[in-house]
Scaffold this motif. Structure first.
Motif, PDB file in Angstrom:
ATOM      1  N   LEU A 120       0.828  -1.203   0.000  1.00 19.13           N
ATOM      2  CA  LEU A 120       0.000   0.000   0.000  1.00 19.13           C
ATOM      3  C   LEU A 120       0.864   1.255   0.000  1.00 19.13           C
ATOM      4  O   LEU A 120       1.967   1.268   0.543  1.00 19.13           O
ATOM      5  CB  LEU A 120      -0.916  -0.002   1.221  1.00 19.13           C
ATOM      6  CG  LEU A 120      -1.876  -1.191   1.319  1.00 19.13           C
ATOM      7  CD1 LEU A 120      -2.700  -1.089   2.585  1.00 19.13           C
ATOM      8  CD2 LEU A 120      -2.763  -1.284   0.097  1.00 19.13           C
ATOM      9  N   ILE A 121       0.323   2.307  -0.603  1.00 16.69           N
ATOM     10  CA  ILE A 121       0.994   3.604  -0.650  1.00 16.69           C
ATOM     11  C   ILE A 121       0.303   4.517   0.358  1.00 16.69           C
ATOM     12  O   ILE A 121      -0.921   4.635   0.370  1.00 16.69           O
ATOM     13  CB  ILE A 121       0.910   4.222  -2.057  1.00 16.69           C
ATOM     14  CG1 ILE A 121       1.619   3.311  -3.075  1.00 16.69           C
ATOM     15  CG2 ILE A 121       1.508   5.622  -2.068  1.00 16.69           C
ATOM     16  CD1 ILE A 121       1.436   3.759  -4.514  1.00 16.69           C
ATOM     17  N   ALA A 122       1.123   5.165   1.195  1.00 10.24           N
ATOM     18  CA  ALA A 122       0.598   6.081   2.208  1.00 10.24           C
ATOM     19  C   ALA A 122       1.023   7.512   1.883  1.00 10.24           C
ATOM     20  O   ALA A 122       1.968   7.740   1.119  1.00 10.24           O
ATOM     21  CB  ALA A 122       1.108   5.681   3.584  1.00 10.24           C
ATOM     22  N   ASP A 123       0.322   8.462   2.471  1.00  8.01           N
ATOM     23  CA  ASP A 123       0.658   9.871   2.311  1.00  8.01           C
ATOM     24  C   ASP A 123       2.107  10.103   2.744  1.00  8.01           C
ATOM     25  O   ASP A 123       2.553   9.552   3.750  1.00  8.01           O
ATOM     26  CB  ASP A 123      -0.305  10.715   3.159  1.00  8.01           C
ATOM     27  CG  ASP A 123      -0.372  12.145   2.705  1.00  8.01           C
ATOM     28  OD1 ASP A 123      -0.477  12.390   1.490  1.00  8.01           O
ATOM     29  OD2 ASP A 123      -0.314  13.030   3.572  1.00  8.01           O
ATOM     30  N   GLN A 124       2.832  10.895   1.973  1.00  5.11           N
ATOM     31  CA  GLN A 124       4.227  11.272   2.226  1.00  5.11           C
ATOM     32  C   GLN A 124       5.239  10.161   1.952  1.00  5.11           C
ATOM     33  O   GLN A 124       6.419  10.309   2.297  1.00  5.11           O
ATOM     34  CB  GLN A 124       4.409  11.812   3.649  1.00  5.11           C
ATOM     35  CG  GLN A 124       3.598  13.052   3.950  1.00  5.11           C
ATOM     36  CD  GLN A 124       3.925  14.222   3.022  1.00  5.11           C
ATOM     37  OE1 GLN A 124       5.083  14.537   2.794  1.00  5.11           O
ATOM     38  NE2 GLN A 124       2.904  14.858   2.473  1.00  5.11           N
ATOM     39  N   ASP A 125       4.817   9.042   1.352  1.00  2.00           N
ATOM     40  CA  ASP A 125       5.768   7.990   0.986  1.00  2.00           C
ATOM     41  C   ASP A 125       6.754   8.526  -0.041  1.00  2.00           C
ATOM     42  O   ASP A 125       6.429   9.404  -0.846  1.00  2.00           O
ATOM     43  CB  ASP A 125       5.050   6.771   0.388  1.00  2.00           C
ATOM     44  CG  ASP A 125       4.585   5.787   1.446  1.00  2.00           C
ATOM     45  OD1 ASP A 125       4.990   5.921   2.621  1.00  2.00           O
ATOM     46  OD2 ASP A 125       3.831   4.874   1.089  1.00  2.00           O
ATOM     47  N   ARG A 126       7.961   7.953  -0.010  1.00  2.00           N
ATOM     48  CA  ARG A 126       9.004   8.290  -0.979  1.00  2.00           C
ATOM     49  C   ARG A 126       9.272   7.051  -1.827  1.00  2.00           C
ATOM     50  O   ARG A 126       9.642   6.011  -1.307  1.00  2.00           O
ATOM     51  CB  ARG A 126      10.270   8.754  -0.271  1.00  2.00           C
ATOM     52  CG  ARG A 126      10.037  10.056   0.449  1.00  2.00           C
ATOM     53  CD  ARG A 126      11.327  10.645   1.001  1.00  2.00           C
ATOM     54  NE  ARG A 126      11.048  11.958   1.573  1.00  2.00           N
ATOM     55  CZ  ARG A 126      11.062  13.098   0.903  1.00  2.00           C
ATOM     56  NH1 ARG A 126      11.341  13.104  -0.379  1.00  2.00           N
ATOM     57  NH2 ARG A 126      10.809  14.239   1.497  1.00  2.00           N
ATOM     58  N   ILE A 127       9.028   7.202  -3.127  1.00  2.00           N
ATOM     59  CA  ILE A 127       9.170   6.091  -4.065  1.00  2.00           C
ATOM     60  C   ILE A 127      10.263   6.425  -5.066  1.00  2.00           C
ATOM     61  O   ILE A 127      10.268   7.519  -5.642  1.00  2.00           O
ATOM     62  CB  ILE A 127       7.839   5.817  -4.792  1.00  2.00           C
ATOM     63  CG1 ILE A 127       6.783   5.409  -3.763  1.00  2.00           C
ATOM     64  CG2 ILE A 127       8.001   4.763  -5.874  1.00  2.00           C
ATOM     65  CD1 ILE A 127       5.374   5.321  -4.307  1.00  2.00           C
ATOM     66  N   GLU A 128      11.181   5.501  -5.236  1.00  2.00           N
ATOM     67  CA  GLU A 128      12.211   5.634  -6.256  1.00  2.00           C
ATOM     68  C   GLU A 128      11.953   4.556  -7.303  1.00  2.00           C
ATOM     69  O   GLU A 128      11.716   3.388  -6.964  1.00  2.00           O
ATOM     70  CB  GLU A 128      13.604   5.440  -5.668  1.00  2.00           C
ATOM     71  CG  GLU A 128      14.014   6.510  -4.671  1.00  2.00           C
ATOM     72  CD  GLU A 128      14.200   7.889  -5.286  1.00  2.00           C
ATOM     73  OE1 GLU A 128      14.690   7.966  -6.440  1.00  2.00           O
ATOM     74  OE2 GLU A 128      13.850   8.875  -4.630  1.00  2.00           O
ATOM     75  N   ILE A 129      11.967   4.952  -8.566  1.00  2.00           N
ATOM     76  CA  ILE A 129      11.789   4.016  -9.672  1.00  2.00           C
ATOM     77  C   ILE A 129      13.112   3.968 -10.420  1.00  2.00           C
ATOM     78  O   ILE A 129      13.573   4.981 -10.947  1.00  2.00           O
ATOM     79  CB  ILE A 129      10.644   4.446 -10.602  1.00  2.00           C
ATOM     80  CG1 ILE A 129       9.341   4.552  -9.801  1.00  2.00           C
ATOM     81  CG2 ILE A 129      10.499   3.464 -11.762  1.00  2.00           C
ATOM     82  CD1 ILE A 129       8.182   5.135 -10.573  1.00  2.00           C
ATOM     83  N   ILE A 130      13.706   2.786 -10.434  1.00  2.00           N
ATOM     84  CA  ILE A 130      14.992   2.591 -11.086  1.00  2.00           C
ATOM     85  C   ILE A 130      14.747   1.821 -12.369  1.00  2.00           C
ATOM     86  O   ILE A 130      14.253   0.697 -12.336  1.00  2.00           O
ATOM     87  CB  ILE A 130      15.967   1.823 -10.167  1.00  2.00           C
ATOM     88  CG1 ILE A 130      16.215   2.631  -8.878  1.00  2.00           C
ATOM     89  CG2 ILE A 130      17.298   1.592 -10.865  1.00  2.00           C
ATOM     90  CD1 ILE A 130      15.473   2.113  -7.709  1.00  2.00           C
ATOM     91  N   HIS A 131      15.072   2.427 -13.505  1.00  2.00           N
ATOM     92  CA  HIS A 131      14.869   1.793 -14.807  1.00  2.00           C
ATOM     93  C   HIS A 131      16.078   0.971 -15.189  1.00  2.00           C
ATOM     94  O   HIS A 131      17.218   1.413 -15.035  1.00  2.00           O
ATOM     95  CB  HIS A 131      14.611   2.845 -15.893  1.00  2.00           C
ATOM     96  CG  HIS A 131      13.365   3.630 -15.667  1.00  2.00           C
ATOM     97  ND1 HIS A 131      12.148   3.202 -16.125  1.00  2.00           N
ATOM     98  CD2 HIS A 131      13.151   4.788 -15.023  1.00  2.00           C
ATOM     99  CE1 HIS A 131      11.223   4.092 -15.774  1.00  2.00           C
ATOM    100  NE2 HIS A 131      11.813   5.059 -15.092  1.00  2.00           N
ATOM    101  N   ALA A 132      15.829  -0.224 -15.693  1.00  2.00           N
ATOM    102  CA  ALA A 132      16.913  -1.082 -16.175  1.00  2.00           C
ATOM    103  C   ALA A 132      17.361  -0.595 -17.539  1.00  2.00           C
ATOM    104  O   ALA A 132      16.541  -0.264 -18.396  1.00  2.00           O
ATOM    105  CB  ALA A 132      16.443  -2.534 -16.266  1.00  2.00           C
ATOM    106  N   VAL A 133      18.670  -0.546 -17.755  1.00  2.00           N
ATOM    107  CA  VAL A 133      19.226  -0.116 -19.019  1.00  2.00           C
ATOM    108  C   VAL A 133      20.093  -1.247 -19.569  1.00  2.00           C
ATOM    109  O   VAL A 133      20.986  -1.730 -18.887  1.00  2.00           O
ATOM    110  CB  VAL A 133      20.078   1.160 -18.844  1.00  2.00           C
ATOM    111  CG1 VAL A 133      20.713   1.573 -20.151  1.00  2.00           C
ATOM    112  CG2 VAL A 133      19.232   2.289 -18.270  1.00  2.00           C
ATOM    113  N   GLY A 134      19.787  -1.659 -20.775  1.00  2.00           N
ATOM    114  CA  GLY A 134      20.577  -2.722 -21.408  1.00  2.00           C
ATOM    115  C   GLY A 134      21.796  -2.129 -22.088  1.00  2.00           C
ATOM    116  O   GLY A 134      21.863  -0.949 -22.380  1.00  2.00           O
ATOM    117  N   GLY A 135      22.754  -2.951 -22.314  1.00  2.00           N
ATOM    118  CA  GLY A 135      23.955  -2.471 -23.000  1.00  2.00           C
ATOM    119  C   GLY A 135      24.959  -3.596 -23.133  1.00  2.00           C
ATOM    120  O   GLY A 135      24.730  -4.719 -22.693  1.00  2.00           O
ATOM    121  N   GLY A 136      26.065  -3.288 -23.673  1.00  2.00           N
ATOM    122  CA  GLY A 136      27.053  -4.336 -23.805  1.00  2.00           C
ATOM    123  C   GLY A 136      28.398  -3.851 -24.222  1.00  2.00           C
ATOM    124  O   GLY A 136      28.788  -2.774 -24.329  1.00  2.00           O
TER     125      GLY A 136
END
Length: 66
Positions: free
Chosen positions: A50-66
């Motif tokens: 559940l998400i509550a008021d004032q929560d801090r969410i970080e979304i980390i995107h995967a990056v492909g490469g080589g």
């Protein structure tokens, strides 16, 4: 309405859980990780987290490469 922070940016949302937030951000099917208040949330727990008021969410995107 909840006031939260996503990647440091203040947002207002109506989502109840992480799964709904992912839908609202149009991120289904993409590769990413979610951190809620400095705790990594497994994808299998998105609906139960559940998400509550004032929560801090970080979304980390995967990056492909080589």
């Amino acid at each position: 309405m909840k006031h939260i922070f996503i990647n440091g940016e203040a947002k207002q949302i109506t989502c109840l859980n992480i799964s709904q937030l992912i839908e609202e951000l149009n991120m289904e099917g993409k590769r990413f990780a979610i951190e809620l208040n400095q705790i990594i949330i497994p994808k299998s727990n998105f609906k139960q987290t559940l998400i509550a008021d004032q929560d801090r969410i970080e979304i980390i995107h995967a990056v492909g490469g080589g």
